[in-house]
Motif scaffolding. Structure first.
Motif, short mmCIF file in Angstrom:
data_model
loop_
_atom_site.label_atom_id
_atom_site.label_comp_id
_atom_site.label_asym_id
_atom_site.label_seq_id
_atom_site.Cartn_x
_atom_site.Cartn_y
_atom_site.Cartn_z
N GLN A 1 -14.20 6.62 -0.73
CA GLN A 1 -14.96 5.47 -0.23
C GLN A 1 -14.09 4.52 0.61
O GLN A 1 -14.37 4.30 1.79
CB GLN A 1 -15.60 4.72 -1.39
CG GLN A 1 -16.60 5.54 -2.19
CD GLN A 1 -17.16 4.78 -3.38
OE1 GLN A 1 -17.31 3.56 -3.35
NE2 GLN A 1 -17.46 5.50 -4.45
N GLU A 2 -13.03 3.99 -0.02
CA GLU A 2 -12.25 2.98 0.68
C GLU A 2 -11.53 3.55 1.89
O GLU A 2 -11.54 2.95 2.98
CB GLU A 2 -11.26 2.34 -0.30
CG GLU A 2 -11.95 1.58 -1.44
CD GLU A 2 -10.97 1.05 -2.48
OE1 GLU A 2 -9.76 1.01 -2.19
OE2 GLU A 2 -11.43 0.69 -3.59
N TRP A 3 -10.89 4.69 1.73
CA TRP A 3 -10.21 5.34 2.85
C TRP A 3 -11.20 6.19 3.66
O TRP A 3 -11.30 6.08 4.88
CB TRP A 3 -9.06 6.18 2.32
CG TRP A 3 -8.23 6.90 3.35
CD1 TRP A 3 -8.23 6.73 4.70
CD2 TRP A 3 -7.28 7.93 3.08
NE1 TRP A 3 -7.33 7.57 5.30
CE2 TRP A 3 -6.73 8.32 4.33
CE3 TRP A 3 -6.81 8.55 1.92
CZ2 TRP A 3 -5.76 9.32 4.43
CZ3 TRP A 3 -5.85 9.54 2.03
CH2 TRP A 3 -5.32 9.91 3.27
N GLY A 4 -11.95 7.02 2.95
CA GLY A 4 -12.83 7.97 3.63
C GLY A 4 -13.94 7.33 4.43
O GLY A 4 -14.28 7.81 5.52
N GLN A 5 -14.52 6.23 3.94
CA GLN A 5 -15.65 5.61 4.61
C GLN A 5 -15.29 4.31 5.32
O GLN A 5 -15.62 4.11 6.48
CB GLN A 5 -16.78 5.36 3.60
CG GLN A 5 -17.34 6.62 2.95
CD GLN A 5 -17.95 7.56 3.97
OE1 GLN A 5 -18.70 7.14 4.86
NE2 GLN A 5 -17.65 8.86 3.84
#
Length: 415
Positions: free
Chosen positions: A66-70
């Motif tokens: 979420q934090e890195w991927g999105q």
């Protein structure tokens, strides 16, 4: 993998009723379920690498997907109001560590390795010490990296400084007007001997010297009271009793009275306003000035999540259980130690003991290999040390009983 001389199912070894009763009344027993512990193994090496917290796996999944991927680069500042931004990670982790080591949050900096932080803390201590003092006093058997860092720093500063190595118990006797700083590890990595933090710090101060403490085998194992003891500087790692994972970020403590000390490794994240991109270093307030480079988000997030396990832990209860576990292990092996060639090197005196038990054995390296193959994971330290670490958050008295029986069985077969 070594084939053990003797094989047994650890979880089927009998446990005395009084130890089962201690487990039944253990106020920390519920913490065990928060860790991922393999079956068929009694893991007594948390003083080298702590066990994996279930919270860490959940947190890293969120950070990566979420934090890195999105959110991508937006995560550096997104959620700052809720304390969820990456930029604030070092300070949030510092605040959690502060309670465990008896410090104020603004006295703790998180990042880099223990070795790098030792360099920074020792350099700050020397720069702050009384002018003309030239000696770094240390334990002759201190952890090697501490000695190496001191040697390297002296190499940079020149011949005016000297690393003076003496037996740990003789440090107070060697304090004099030449000593600028005392560099010591609170708990000896081989024997588990625990130095009196307050007494040694007081003696150093009485002689006009500053202290730099290595808490690698202290933080998370029992309460450390740095401010109560009057410590000046301290360092420690995040991957042993703090369970932050292999290579977890380390920490540095600088007492408030030393916040004006020069910073030997001044990086942009220790600047008062990193994104001003000024060409001259203006240190951030507090210990944050000792942070150097960009926060290591993945490893810092793992440590951050691992520290949450301590949130509701009474640190005195942690110490009480640690001593009870180590007392029990020693008592169980006492009747057979002489016959099996074991020599206890850990102090019996509780006030002088960390959270491990160590024995000398003439064939320690081979014996430990046998023990690990049998499912009792401790470790070997040169030249002849068998080392067993006890972590109150996930060890039971049943573990201690079965481990002692397993050690005896392996040594009986080995002999």
């Amino acid at each position: 993998m070594t084939t053990p001389t003797v094989q047994f199912a650890l979880d089927r070894l009998p446990v005395p009723a009084h130890l089962l009763d201690q487990d039944a009344h253990d106020p920390l027993a519920h913490k065990r379920q928060e860790f991922m512990l393999p079956g068929g193994v009694i893991y007594l090496d948390g003083n080298s690498l702590g066990a994996l917290s279930r919270r860490v796996t959940e947190r890293l999944t969120r950070v990566t997907t979420q934090e890195w991927g999105q959110a991508l680069i937006g995560s550096w500042t997104a959620g700052a109001a809720q304390g969820q931004d990456w930029m604030g990670l070092p300070d949030r982790v510092a605040a959690k560590l502060a309670r465990l080591i008896g410090a104020h949050p603004d006295e703790v900096a998180v990042g880099d390795s223990t070795s790098v932080n030792t360099f920074k803390a020792l350099a700050a201590a020397l720069a702050t010490a009384h002018p003309g003092r030239r000696v770094i006093l240390t334990d002759q058997d201190n952890f090697p990296t501490d000695l190496y860092v001191a040697q390297g720093l002296i190499g940079l500063l020149g011949e005016r400084y000297e690393l003076r190595r003496v037996p740990a118990d003789d440090v107070a006797a060697h304090l004099n007007s030449e000593v600028a700083a005392v560099l010591l590890t609170q708990v000896d990595y081989r024997t588990g001997r625990c130095l009196d933090l307050a007494a040694v710090s007081a003696a150093a101060h009485a002689a006009g010297a500053l202290t730099v403490w290595d808490l690698a085998h202290s933080a998370g194992a029992f309460p450390v009271e740095l401010n109560a003891a009057g410590a000046d500087f301290a360092v420690g790692c995040g991957y042993k009793y703090l369970n932050g994972g292999p290579g977890a970020p380390a920490f540095l403590f600088a007492a408030r009275r030393h916040h004006a000390a020069p910073v030997a490794l001044s990086g942009w994240m220790g600047h008062a306003d990193p994104f001003e991109m000024a060409r001259d270093f203006q240190p951030a307030p507090g210990a944050r000035r000792f942070v150097t480079g960009t926060p290591m988000v993945l490893s810092l997030s793992a440590l951050d999540a691992a520290l949450d396990v301590f949130e509701d832990v009474d640190l005195q209860a942690l110490r009480t259980k640690s001593l009870a576990l180590t007392d029990t292990f020693i008592a169980l092996l006492d009747p057979v130690s002489e016959r099996l060639g074991l020599t206890l090197v850990t102090p019996r005196d509780q006030a002088r003991r960390g959270s491990q038990v160590s024995y000398r054995h003439p064939d320690a390296r081979a014996v430990m290999a046998e023990l690990i193959a049998a499912g009792i994971v401790g470790d070997f330290r040169t030249p002849d040390i068998l080392r067993f670490g006890f972590t109150p958050l996930y060890h039971s008295f049943a573990d201690v009983s079965r481990a002692a029986q397993g050690v005896q069985a392996v040594l009986e077969a080995y002999a």
